[in-house]
Write a protein that holds these residues in place. Structure first.
Motif, PDB file in Angstrom:
ATOM      1  N   UNK A  99       0.705  -1.275  -0.095  1.00  0.00           N
ATOM      2  CA  UNK A  99      -0.017  -0.029  -0.687  1.00  0.00           C
ATOM      3  C   UNK A  99       0.389   1.310   0.097  1.00  0.00           C
ATOM      4  N   UNK A 100       1.286   1.208   0.997  1.00  0.00           N
ATOM      5  CA  UNK A 100       2.985   2.826   0.752  1.00  0.00           C
ATOM      6  C   UNK A 100       3.509   2.631   0.164  1.00  0.00           C
ATOM      7  N   UNK A 101       3.719   1.916  -0.740  1.00  0.00           N
ATOM      8  CA  UNK A 101       4.899   1.574  -1.822  1.00  0.00           C
ATOM      9  C   UNK A 101       3.972   1.908  -3.375  1.00  0.00           C
ATOM     10  N   UNK A 102       3.187   1.594  -3.422  1.00  0.00           N
ATOM     11  CA  UNK A 102       1.815   2.125  -4.647  1.00  0.00           C
ATOM     12  C   UNK A 102       1.109   3.243  -4.204  1.00  0.00           C
ATOM     13  N   UNK A 103       1.061   3.903  -3.426  1.00  0.00           N
ATOM     14  CA  UNK A 103       0.763   5.802  -2.680  1.00  0.00           C
ATOM     15  C   UNK A 103       2.520   6.305  -3.296  1.00  0.00           C
ATOM     16  N   UNK A 105       4.831   5.579  -5.762  1.00  0.00           N
ATOM     17  CA  UNK A 105       5.736   4.931  -7.245  1.00  0.00           C
ATOM     18  C   UNK A 105       5.849   6.202  -8.059  1.00  0.00           C
ATOM     19  N   UNK A 106       7.740   6.142  -8.467  1.00  0.00           N
ATOM     20  CA  UNK A 106       7.557   7.228  -8.894  1.00  0.00           C
ATOM     21  C   UNK A 106       7.651   7.700 -10.450  1.00  0.00           C
ATOM     22  N   UNK A 107       6.806   5.593 -10.891  1.00  0.00           N
ATOM     23  CA  UNK A 107       6.508   6.268 -12.205  1.00  0.00           C
ATOM     24  C   UNK A 107       5.846   5.053 -12.896  1.00  0.00           C
ATOM     25  N   UNK A 108       4.624   4.681 -13.566  1.00  0.00           N
ATOM     26  CA  UNK A 108       3.867   3.265 -13.775  1.00  0.00           C
ATOM     27  C   UNK A 108       3.513   4.168 -15.254  1.00  0.00           C
ATOM     28  N   UNK A 109       4.132   4.155 -16.377  1.00  0.00           N
ATOM     29  CA  UNK A 109       4.015   4.535 -17.649  1.00  0.00           C
ATOM     30  C   UNK A 109       4.023   3.504 -18.616  1.00  0.00           C
ATOM     31  N   UNK A 110       2.755   3.389 -19.567  1.00  0.00           N
ATOM     32  CA  UNK A 110       2.802   2.815 -20.972  1.00  0.00           C
ATOM     33  C   UNK A 110       3.550   3.426 -22.503  1.00  0.00           C
ATOM     34  N   UNK A 111       4.743   2.594 -22.353  1.00  0.00           N
ATOM     35  CA  UNK A 111       5.265   2.233 -23.386  1.00  0.00           C
ATOM     36  C   UNK A 111       5.147   1.455 -24.555  1.00  0.00           C
ATOM     37  N   UNK A 140       6.729   0.891 -17.715  1.00  0.00           N
ATOM     38  CA  UNK A 140       7.667   0.363 -16.725  1.00  0.00           C
ATOM     39  C   UNK A 140       7.892   1.427 -15.616  1.00  0.00           C
ATOM     40  N   UNK A 141       7.801   0.612 -14.587  1.00  0.00           N
ATOM     41  CA  UNK A 141       7.543   1.208 -13.393  1.00  0.00           C
ATOM     42  C   UNK A 141       8.872   0.862 -12.565  1.00  0.00           C
ATOM     43  N   UNK A 142       8.475   2.596 -11.622  1.00  0.00           N
ATOM     44  CA  UNK A 142       9.703   2.990 -11.257  1.00  0.00           C
ATOM     45  C   UNK A 142       9.599   2.336  -9.307  1.00  0.00           C
ATOM     46  N   UNK A 143       9.949   1.894  -8.638  1.00  0.00           N
ATOM     47  CA  UNK A 143       9.627   1.554  -7.444  1.00  0.00           C
ATOM     48  C   UNK A 143      10.621   2.417  -6.119  1.00  0.00           C
ATOM     49  N   UNK A 144      10.270   3.097  -5.472  1.00  0.00           N
ATOM     50  CA  UNK A 144      11.401   3.853  -4.125  1.00  0.00           C
ATOM     51  C   UNK A 144      11.962   2.617  -3.028  1.00  0.00           C
ATOM     52  N   UNK A 145      11.451   1.514  -3.694  1.00  0.00           N
ATOM     53  CA  UNK A 145      12.352   0.506  -2.881  1.00  0.00           C
ATOM     54  C   UNK A 145      13.745   0.611  -3.693  1.00  0.00           C
ATOM     55  N   UNK A 146      13.247   1.115  -5.196  1.00  0.00           N
ATOM     56  CA  UNK A 146      15.435   0.355  -5.660  1.00  0.00           C
ATOM     57  C   UNK A 146      15.540   1.428  -6.721  1.00  0.00           C
ATOM     58  N   UNK A 147      14.229   2.373  -6.836  1.00  0.00           N
ATOM     59  CA  UNK A 147      15.691   3.470  -7.565  1.00  0.00           C
ATOM     60  C   UNK A 147      16.163   3.161  -8.904  1.00  0.00           C
ATOM     61  N   UNK A 148      15.051   2.473  -8.896  1.00  0.00           N
ATOM     62  CA  UNK A 148      15.816   1.993 -10.919  1.00  0.00           C
ATOM     63  C   UNK A 148      14.372   1.731 -11.437  1.00  0.00           C
TER      64      UNK A 148
END
Length: 255
Positions: A99-103, A105-111, A140-148
């Motif tokens: 739940x906090x990760x989803x809230x 998320x740095x980026x979630x984009x369709x390419x 493209x998913x950018x999670x705070x956990x990885x930063x990548x």
């Protein structure tokens, strides 16, 4: 003795023949022009290919790929992601860490959205056609956990039912019946190899959410476009297909 009368008759015949040749139209290669073959109606074996080709080109001309690329996926996920009986609360159960990760998320984009080759089958009663519309895209998913940035390959099929109807004026046309996706058939795979275990756990939860949200979101955009494209197909093609479906004849599919 030379016969004057015979010479006169011979000259007359030559003149008549020359006159007849002068009025005959000649083609560029000095031969008689070939008669043009009148246009023929599409052969039944061509109808399936013509239909799927028309639907594909129609969807692309209606900017289907641009619409998919601009789907507000992250906004939709967050709007349904509350734990008070919402999507996350119903799907994830004990996976509350998502739940906090989803809230955040740095980026979630369709390419790279793609419309793949359409499929076509006829119903057993012969009165319906089912068009499979396969779509592919990259998330493209950018999670705070990885930063990548993680890249997920996504494949999804939308199935459109096509019917033939006749209006009050006796005109027949093709219409869209049911337009759905197959539950649980969304394919999501990680393109960048294996993720660390904590990240993989988060991705598993995110995949569960996407299975519930993404097909519905895509279906809501694709199905109205299919209905619009059907109304603009070639009239001769529509008439040929509709006649087959109305009478329940076998639709030759060879695509």
């Amino acid at each position: 003795m030379f016969q004057t009368g015979g010479l006169i008759v011979l000259c007359g015949l030559l003149a008549q023949t020359t006159a007849q040749l002068d009025v005959l139209p000649l083609s560029l290669d000095n031969g008689l022009p070939l008669a043009k073959t009148p246009p023929q109606d599409p052969h039944p074996t061509d109808l399936a290919g013509s239909l799927t080709s028309g639907l594909s080109s129609g969807l692309l001309s209606k900017n289907l790929l641009g619409i998919l690329q601009n789907l507000p996926l992250l906004d939709v996920l967050k709007s349904r992601g509350d734990t008070s009986g919402g999507l996350l609360g119903g799907l994830l159960g004990k996976v509350t860490s998502l739940v906090p990760v989803l809230n955040n998320i740095v980026e979630l984009k369709i390419t790279d959205p793609q419309l793949l080759e359409l499929g076509l089958v006829q119903s057993p009663d012969g009165h319906r056609l089912y068009v499979t519309i396969p779509l592919g895209m990259i998330l493209n998913v950018k999670l705070p956990v990885t930063g990548s940035l993680l890249k997920l390959a996504v494949k999804l099929n939308i199935t459109a039912e096509i019917l033939a109807v006749k209006n009050a004026q006796g005109r027949i046309h093709l219409v869209l019946g049911d337009c759905t996706h197959s539950p649980g058939r969304l394919q999501i795979s990680l393109l960048d190899g294996l993720a660390p275990l904590p990240v993989q756990s988060l991705l598993d939860g995110l995949t569960g959410i996407l299975n519930e949200v993404l097909p519905e979101l895509v279906q809501g955009e694709v199905c109205p476009l299919v209905n619009e494209v059907l109304s603009h197909l070639d009239v001769t093609l529509v008439h040929s297909i509709a006649e087959i479906l109305i009478h329940g004849l076998e639709f030759v599919i060879n695509i």
